[in-house]
Design a protein around this motif. Structure first.
Motif, short mmCIF file in Angstrom:
data_model
loop_
_atom_site.label_atom_id
_atom_site.label_comp_id
_atom_site.label_asym_id
_atom_site.label_seq_id
_atom_site.Cartn_x
_atom_site.Cartn_y
_atom_site.Cartn_z
N GLY B 16 -12.93 29.09 1.10
CA GLY B 16 -13.05 30.55 1.01
C GLY B 16 -11.70 31.22 1.13
N SER B 19 -9.66 30.68 -1.98
CA SER B 19 -10.20 31.47 -3.09
C SER B 19 -9.68 32.91 -3.06
N ASN B 30 -12.55 38.72 -6.98
CA ASN B 30 -13.67 37.83 -6.65
C ASN B 30 -13.72 36.62 -7.59
N LEU B 112 -18.38 34.24 -3.87
CA LEU B 112 -17.14 35.01 -3.72
C LEU B 112 -17.39 36.49 -4.03
N SER B 238 -14.60 34.14 2.89
CA SER B 238 -14.11 35.06 1.86
C SER B 238 -14.41 36.50 2.26
#
Lengths: 68, 357
Positions: B16, B19, B30, B112, B238
């Motif tokens: 996360g 990302s 995202n 995400l 995230s």
């Protein structure tokens, strides 16, 4: 009792094992040939209160499930 | 807590964080990772479709495959296998991609998007779960794509070689590839960082058998939450990262690379869940398995690339403006085709069992 789950992709080895364990058999041998299957079947069997012993074989693993 | 759960917790958290970091370094909002979008961008970079806004040979995907390849070799888990209905896998993966591009994201990006406050992803999650339950019911009724057999290392390693070649072209002869100058395809973190992020997540996902579909499937099939922990931690980490960096934006409208047609967000992701369960894993898991030497999953990768190319060549993919009529028809066709495949397989199995007795 033996389940040959070799070559089956996840989650079929677990589904096949589940069918047998739901009948409360005292001991089952499961043959698997991929790591995800080995881990998933072991996790499931443990959750169903079976002892799992793993033996490495030429094709993958033999899982010996014994009812606790 | 078991070792397995602890490792998934750590791997999910790192994934996360990586990302959201990719977004901070240039990826679209995202979209630190989006397996579906990235195969679509790769298809564009290779001129397999002509949508100018989504063309870029995403190094994250190359990293995922090569990361899984290298770590599976190092850990002696590289197992060349294949031959379990490769063509059917191609077809199902093709429609998984169609569904993902209706929603605009794979299950990974769905998490995400949710972590970024995009509530359309919540609708999609409901669809994803519905699709997984439907697919699980078929598995319970005897659906199978058949057994795989051992293959040569060459067969198992071929897909990794292909993506290594793509990396070499990207680094040394980029003039062969297309690069978007506007739109999502033009937004990306530096190549080396994207590649490193892909390698890292590829290694983590291989070690932990990360699967977005598997987590929900295991809950439904046998009430086990182990695999789900990975997905939950991707979402939580995230979310925290987006909140801390000020990228959290709650709501339905005005989200990046997203639309608000709830019915089609639901159905698109339901198609992804449905197909993923029958394939034995979400697009991320297929990608990792391909790197591990599973040439059935390599066929899934090719099916997804083909699906993405068709999606843009025939105007099936959604955009920020919403779905297209063609895309809606293709989604329905996807459900029909996959269901027909499943019915034929289950009937044949029944007949086989009957004759066997």
């Amino acid at each position: 009792m033996e389940i040959d789950a070799r070559g089956l992709s996840c989650p079929q080895p677990v589904i096949e094992t589940r069918k047998v364990l739901f009948e409360s058999v005292p001991s089952v041998l499961v043959l698997v040939d991929n790591i995800a299957a080995k881990e998933n079947v072991s996790r499931f069997a443990t959750a169903m209160k079976y002892d799992v012993s793993v033996t490495e074989t030429s094709y993958g693993w033999k899982l010996d499930l014994q009812k606790q | 807590m078991t070792k397995e759960k602890r490792n998934l917790l750590i791997a999910g958290t790192i994934t996360g964080v990586v990302s959201v970091s990719l977004v901070l370094l240039g990826n679209p909002a995202n979209m630190g990772f989006c397996i579906a979008c990235f195969y679509r961008d790769i298809a564009g970079a290779l001129s397999l479709h002509g949508a100018a806004a989504v063309q870029y040979a995403r190094p994250e995907i190359i990293g995922l495959i090569l990361g899984a390849f290298v770590i599976s070799l190092a850990k002696k888990e590289f197992r060349p296998r294949g031959g379990s209905s490769p063509m059917i896998r191609f077809v199902i993966s093709f429609f998984v991609m169609i569904g993902a591009l209706i929603f605009l994201g794979c299950p990974f990006r769905m998490l995400l998007r949710l972590g970024g406050g995009d509530l359309n992803a919540l609708v999609a999650l409901a669809g994803f779960i519905a699709g997984i339950i439907a697919g699980s019911l078929l598995l319970n009724r005897g659906f199978t794509l058949g057994r795989s057999q051992q293959q040569t290392p060459l067969e198992g390693g071929a897909i990794s070689a292909v993506f290594l070649a793509l990396l070499i072209i990207l680094l040394f002869i980029p003039s062969l590839l297309k690069f978007s100058t506007t739109g999502p395809g033009s937004m990306h973190a530096p190549i080396v960082i994207s590649l490193a992020a892909g390698l890292l997540v590829g290694i983590l996902a291989q070690r932990n058998r990360f699967c977005m579909a598997g987590g929900i499937r295991d809950i439904f099939l046998f009430r086990d939450s182990t695999l789900l922990i990975g997905s939950v931690m991707v979402l939580v980490s995230s979310l925290v990262m987006n909140l801390v960096t000020g990228h959290f934006k709650l709501g339905f409208a005005g989200q990046s690379v997203a639309h608000t047609q709830w019915l089609w967000n639901f159905l698109g992701m339901a198609l992804v869940g449905y197909g993923s369960v029958l394939l034995g894993g979400c697009p991320l898991r297929q990608t990792i398995l391909a790197g591990e030497g599973n040439s059935d999953s390599a066929m899934s990768v090719l099916g997804m690339v083909a699906g993405a190319a068709f999606s843009h060549n025939f105007g099936l993919a959604s955009s920020a403006q919403g779905t297209t009529a063609r895309g809606r028809v293709a989604t329905i066709i996807g459900f029909v085709v996959i269901t027909a495949i499943a019915v034929v397989i289950i009937q044949a199995k029944k007949k086989e069992a009957y004759n066997g007795n």
